[in-house]
Motif scaffolding. Structure first.
Motif, PDB file in Angstrom:
ATOM      1  N   SER A 173       0.537  -9.610  13.187  1.00  0.00           N
ATOM      2  CA  SER A 173       0.373  -8.157  13.165  1.00  0.00           C
ATOM      3  C   SER A 173       1.200  -7.481  14.256  1.00  0.00           C
ATOM      4  O   SER A 173       1.456  -6.271  14.189  1.00  0.00           O
ATOM      5  N   GLY A 174       1.657  -8.267  15.242  1.00  0.00           N
ATOM      6  CA  GLY A 174       2.573  -7.712  16.237  1.00  0.00           C
ATOM      7  C   GLY A 174       3.805  -7.104  15.575  1.00  0.00           C
ATOM      8  O   GLY A 174       4.366  -6.107  16.062  1.00  0.00           O
ATOM      9  N   SER A 175       4.229  -7.672  14.442  1.00  0.00           N
ATOM     10  CA  SER A 175       5.412  -7.134  13.745  1.00  0.00           C
ATOM     11  C   SER A 175       5.132  -5.767  13.136  1.00  0.00           C
ATOM     12  O   SER A 175       6.053  -4.961  12.967  1.00  0.00           O
ATOM     13  N   LEU A 176       3.862  -5.504  12.812  1.00  0.00           N
ATOM     14  CA  LEU A 176       3.521  -4.177  12.274  1.00  0.00           C
ATOM     15  C   LEU A 176       3.694  -3.120  13.362  1.00  0.00           C
ATOM     16  O   LEU A 176       4.273  -2.047  13.139  1.00  0.00           O
ATOM     17  N   ALA A 177       3.188  -3.433  14.567  1.00  0.00           N
ATOM     18  CA  ALA A 177       3.320  -2.485  15.680  1.00  0.00           C
ATOM     19  C   ALA A 177       4.789  -2.325  16.060  1.00  0.00           C
ATOM     20  O   ALA A 177       5.247  -1.214  16.368  1.00  0.00           O
ATOM     21  N   GLU A 178       5.540  -3.427  16.006  1.00  0.00           N
ATOM     22  CA  GLU A 178       6.972  -3.361  16.340  1.00  0.00           C
ATOM     23  C   GLU A 178       7.713  -2.466  15.329  1.00  0.00           C
ATOM     24  O   GLU A 178       8.555  -1.645  15.704  1.00  0.00           O
ATOM     25  N   ALA A 179       7.379  -2.613  14.058  1.00  0.00           N
ATOM     26  CA  ALA A 179       8.018  -1.762  13.034  1.00  0.00           C
ATOM     27  C   ALA A 179       7.692  -0.298  13.304  1.00  0.00           C
ATOM     28  O   ALA A 179       8.561   0.579  13.197  1.00  0.00           O
ATOM     29  N   ALA A 180       6.430  -0.041  13.679  1.00  0.00           N
ATOM     30  CA  ALA A 180       6.033   1.344  13.972  1.00  0.00           C
ATOM     31  C   ALA A 180       6.807   1.873  15.182  1.00  0.00           C
ATOM     32  O   ALA A 180       7.255   3.024  15.187  1.00  0.00           O
ATOM     33  N   ARG A 181       6.987   1.010  16.205  1.00  0.00           N
ATOM     34  CA  ARG A 181       7.761   1.440  17.394  1.00  0.00           C
ATOM     35  C   ARG A 181       9.179   1.819  16.992  1.00  0.00           C
ATOM     36  O   ARG A 181       9.742   2.793  17.468  1.00  0.00           O
ATOM     37  N   GLN A 182       9.756   1.020  16.094  1.00  0.00           N
ATOM     38  CA  GLN A 182      11.146   1.296  15.695  1.00  0.00           C
ATOM     39  C   GLN A 182      11.260   2.596  14.900  1.00  0.00           C
ATOM     40  O   GLN A 182      12.341   3.156  14.792  1.00  0.00           O
ATOM     41  N   PRO A 223      -4.704  -2.801   8.321  1.00  0.00           N
ATOM     42  CA  PRO A 223      -4.349  -1.732   9.269  1.00  0.00           C
ATOM     43  C   PRO A 223      -3.399  -0.699   8.660  1.00  0.00           C
ATOM     44  O   PRO A 223      -3.500   0.490   8.971  1.00  0.00           O
ATOM     45  N   LEU A 224      -2.500  -1.151   7.783  1.00  0.00           N
ATOM     46  CA  LEU A 224      -1.593  -0.189   7.146  1.00  0.00           C
ATOM     47  C   LEU A 224      -2.358   0.698   6.166  1.00  0.00           C
ATOM     48  O   LEU A 224      -2.077   1.891   6.036  1.00  0.00           O
ATOM     49  N   THR A 225      -3.326   0.092   5.457  1.00  0.00           N
ATOM     50  CA  THR A 225      -4.140   0.889   4.525  1.00  0.00           C
ATOM     51  C   THR A 225      -4.907   1.968   5.295  1.00  0.00           C
ATOM     52  O   THR A 225      -4.965   3.124   4.875  1.00  0.00           O
ATOM     53  N   LEU A 226      -5.472   1.576   6.441  1.00  0.00           N
ATOM     54  CA  LEU A 226      -6.177   2.555   7.275  1.00  0.00           C
ATOM     55  C   LEU A 226      -5.227   3.657   7.723  1.00  0.00           C
ATOM     56  O   LEU A 226      -5.567   4.840   7.696  1.00  0.00           O
ATOM     57  N   VAL A 262       0.854  -1.186   0.000  1.00  0.00           N
ATOM     58  CA  VAL A 262       0.000   0.000   0.000  1.00  0.00           C
ATOM     59  C   VAL A 262       0.894   1.241   0.000  1.00  0.00           C
ATOM     60  O   VAL A 262       1.995   1.209   0.555  1.00  0.00           O
ATOM     61  N   GLY A 263       0.411   2.274  -0.646  1.00  0.00           N
ATOM     62  CA  GLY A 263       1.063   3.590  -0.563  1.00  0.00           C
ATOM     63  C   GLY A 263       2.344   3.712  -1.360  1.00  0.00           C
ATOM     64  O   GLY A 263       2.532   3.042  -2.378  1.00  0.00           O
ATOM     65  N   TRP A 264       3.224   4.596  -0.887  1.00  0.00           N
ATOM     66  CA  TRP A 264       4.495   4.831  -1.567  1.00  0.00           C
ATOM     67  C   TRP A 264       5.340   3.575  -1.536  1.00  0.00           C
ATOM     68  O   TRP A 264       5.193   2.734  -0.650  1.00  0.00           O
ATOM     69  N   THR A 265       6.267   3.486  -2.500  1.00  0.00           N
ATOM     70  CA  THR A 265       7.115   2.296  -2.571  1.00  0.00           C
ATOM     71  C   THR A 265       8.526   2.642  -2.080  1.00  0.00           C
ATOM     72  O   THR A 265       8.901   3.819  -2.027  1.00  0.00           O
ATOM     73  N   GLN A 266       9.292   1.601  -1.788  1.00  0.00           N
ATOM     74  CA  GLN A 266      10.684   1.843  -1.385  1.00  0.00           C
ATOM     75  C   GLN A 266      11.466   2.470  -2.539  1.00  0.00           C
ATOM     76  O   GLN A 266      12.322   3.325  -2.328  1.00  0.00           O
ATOM     77  N   ALA A 267      11.154   2.045  -3.777  1.00  0.00           N
ATOM     78  CA  ALA A 267      11.866   2.613  -4.937  1.00  0.00           C
ATOM     79  C   ALA A 267      11.651   4.125  -4.991  1.00  0.00           C
ATOM     80  O   ALA A 267      12.581   4.885  -5.295  1.00  0.00           O
ATOM     81  N   GLN A 268      10.436   4.570  -4.673  1.00  0.00           N
ATOM     82  CA  GLN A 268      10.164   6.012  -4.705  1.00  0.00           C
ATOM     83  C   GLN A 268      10.912   6.735  -3.582  1.00  0.00           C
ATOM     84  O   GLN A 268      11.362   7.863  -3.759  1.00  0.00           O
ATOM     85  N   ILE A 269      11.049   6.065  -2.443  1.00  0.00           N
ATOM     86  CA  ILE A 269      11.786   6.683  -1.334  1.00  0.00           C
ATOM     87  C   ILE A 269      13.281   6.706  -1.667  1.00  0.00           C
ATOM     88  O   ILE A 269      13.957   7.731  -1.515  1.00  0.00           O
ATOM     89  N   ASP A 270      13.800   5.581  -2.181  1.00  0.00           N
ATOM     90  CA  ASP A 270      15.227   5.513  -2.516  1.00  0.00           C
ATOM     91  C   ASP A 270      15.601   6.556  -3.577  1.00  0.00           C
ATOM     92  O   ASP A 270      16.699   7.098  -3.569  1.00  0.00           O
ATOM     93  N   SER A 271      14.668   6.829  -4.491  1.00  0.00           N
ATOM     94  CA  SER A 271      14.983   7.780  -5.571  1.00  0.00           C
ATOM     95  C   SER A 271      14.788   9.228  -5.130  1.00  0.00           C
ATOM     96  O   SER A 271      15.085  10.151  -5.881  1.00  0.00           O
TER      97      SER A 271
END
Ligand SMILES: Cc1cc2nc3c(=O)[nH]c(=O)nc-3n(C[C@H](O)[C@H](O)[C@H](O)COP(=O)(O)OP(=O)(O)OC[C@H]3O[C@@H](n4cnc5c(N)ncnc54)[C@H](O)[C@@H]3O)c2cc1C
Length: 475
Positions: A461-470, A436-439, A372-381
């Motif tokens: 989904s615990g990994s999603l919250a963990e990524a957000a914490r990081q 949840p990421l789309t929301l 969903v959303g922006w891609t890593q390629a768009q961020i890297d560029s």
């Protein structure tokens, strides 16, 4: 305007009854319009009859096979197999004839449901191939209702697209196949050559491999799934190879020829690949030829796609277009939204222009890849300013319990503000985990908003919250 003109119901004509067309018809009927849909193949369109519904139903069986193959690790034993620690794959087989029978029955039933719903809402259904008769008319040129004509105030063109083929690889419907022809197979192909490693090629290659066929995936690019998240594509290609699939990269197929029960695919560099069947999955072309678009003043791009703006308007007043024929985003969900937007706009209801920012999409391989959303390629560029965190699932407690070894979650947030701008999930059922990421993207939530919400322990989904914490930035 006379009082009669004031009271007359607006008339809407829809060409094509796929998700773009039938969802628009439902909205138009709800808003009180007099609606006619002209459909050639069956309601629900290719999405229901030949593309989304059949492929995902076939993949459901493939998924069950993958789960069985991985279940020995969880302690299951299969007495029918060759030894005490038997590989499950030795003892479980698939009856493709039965699978395809189920696939087709399910697709037909879904199409019938849509027909019933539209009839209940008072939508007039015309069966046959139609075309525009100027910007305010539709005519049926062949099929059951050939000769019918309707005058309308608004036209929606939602004619979808068809499989592209290669000039020297013409499908015969038996051994050289498009994705629409796969469901007539009554036994598992011995060796399936899949030409094209985009989403469709990858999904079918993965599915037939899981069902037990020997699969060769012929890709013209460096890796499978060009244009998708590079880390996700790498995981998938690695999984494909580990499961015994032959992945041929930088190999452009030029021709496919059938001799009896053998299909020979010839590559641009002269090499050949032999198989029992070949699936051509090299993209799609819009069904926009000979339907009266130019005569009605509708601009069509060189690719054949109808040009539309964000409220689905074409260049001709009163003519709208939705779905794959517009080339905006070839997804059923986007087609449906474009169709609804067209009706909200033309019938004067409140409408927000199409926002692609929060479109979530999924590749139904094993593991699935949801984005969903922006891609890593768009961020890297540098196109988007963002921070990235990627967590492998191998450290997630639930993943360990479930025997999940491949996959990750990746979260992107705006540098500075911490607003969630996108993400990638590679996991079983990633299609369900992405919501949840789309929301978060849609509602512009901050990484701290995501991090502070409870997740179930243990859960993927615990990994999603963990990524957000990081991604938290000290305030
Ligand atoms: C194998 C495969 C799997 C896919 N899986 C997914 C998925 O999992 N999720 C997802 O979101 N998307 C998926 N897609 C994409 C999805 O199928 C399309 O985005 C969707 O079908 C587009 O809807 P549509 O209404 O534009 O066109 P369609 O569904 O193609 O419907 C168009 C209809 O118009 C009819 N038509 C065409 N010309 C005429 C004419 N002149 N007169 C009358 N009728 C006409 C056609 O017969 C067809 O029924 C998949 C595509 C493929 C190929």
């Amino acid at each position: 305007m006379t009082s009669n003109a004031h009271s007359r119901r607006p008339r809407v004509g829809i060409l094509g009854g796929g998700p773009g067309g039938y969802e628009a018809a439902l909205v138009a009927a709800q808003l009180g319009a007099d609606v006619t849909v002209v459909e050639d193949e069956g309601l629900g369109g290719s999405a229901v009859l030949t593309d989304v519904v059949p492929s995902k139903t076939l993949i459901a069986t493939a998924e069950a096979m993958t789960a069985v193959a991985g279940s020995t690790e969880l302690g299951l034993r299969f007495p029918g197999g060759p030894g005490p620690d038997t590989e499950a794959s030795g003892s479980v087989g698939v009856d493709l004839g039965r699978v395809n029978h189920r696939v087709k029955a399910l697709a037909r039933a879904q199409s019938d449901d849509i027909r019933t719903r539209l009839e209940k809402e008072g939508v007039r259904l015309l069966s046959g191939r139609g075309r525009l008769d100027g910007p305010q008319g539709l005519q049926v040129v062949s099929g059951e209702d050939a000769g019918a004509h309707v005058d309308v105030d608004t036209v929606l063109v939602s004619v979808g697209s068809s499989p592209r083929t290669l000039p020297a690889a013409q499908p015969d419907g038996e051994r050289i196949l498009t994705w629409k022809q796969l469901y007539d197979l009554d036994s598992l192909p011995e060796r399936m050559i899949v030409v094209g490693s985009g989403v469709t090629g990858a999904e079918f290659a993965g599915a037939y491999n899981a069902l037990g066929a020997d699969v060769v995936l012929v890709s013209s690019r460096d890796r499978v799934l060009p244009g998708e998240d590079a880390d996700a594509a790498e995981v998938l290609e690695d999984v494909f190879r580990r499961r015994g699939m032959t992945v041929m990269s930088r190999s452009r197929a030029q021709a496919a020829e059938r001799h009896g029960d053998t299909v020979t695919v010839t590559l641009a560099d002269g090499r050949t690949v032999e198989g029992s069947h070949c699936l051509i999955a090299v993209g799609a072309i819009p069904n926009t030829a000979d339907i009266g678009l130019a005569e009605a003043g509708v601009d069509v791009a060189d690719s054949g796609h109808v040009s539309v703006d964000r409220v689905s308007r074409t260049s001709a007043r009163g003519v709208y277009a939705a779905g794959d024929c517009t080339g905006v985003f070839p997804l059923a969900s986007v087609a449906a939204m474009q169709g609804r937007i067209a009706m909200w706009h033309s019938l004067g209801d409140a409408v927000n222009p199409l926002a692609l920012r929060s479109v979530s999409s999924n590749i139904f391989t094993s593991p699935e890849i949801a984005t969903v959303g922006w891609t890593q390629a768009q961020i890297d560029s540098g196109e988007a300013q963002g921070q990235i965190v990627k967590l492998p699932l191998s450290t997630n407690a639930r993943a360990k319990m479930l025997g999940i070894h491949d996959g990750f979650v990746k979260l992107f947030c705006r540098t500075g503000s911490g607003t969630v701008i996108g993400g990638v999930i590679v996991a079983p059922r990633a299609s369900e985990l992405i919501f949840p990421l789309t929301l978060a993207v849609e509602k512009r939530l901050n990484v701290d908003d995501v991090a502070h919400a409870f997740t179930v322990y243990p859960s993927l989904s615990g990994s999603l919250a963990e990524a957000a914490r990081q991604l938290h930035v000290m305030g």
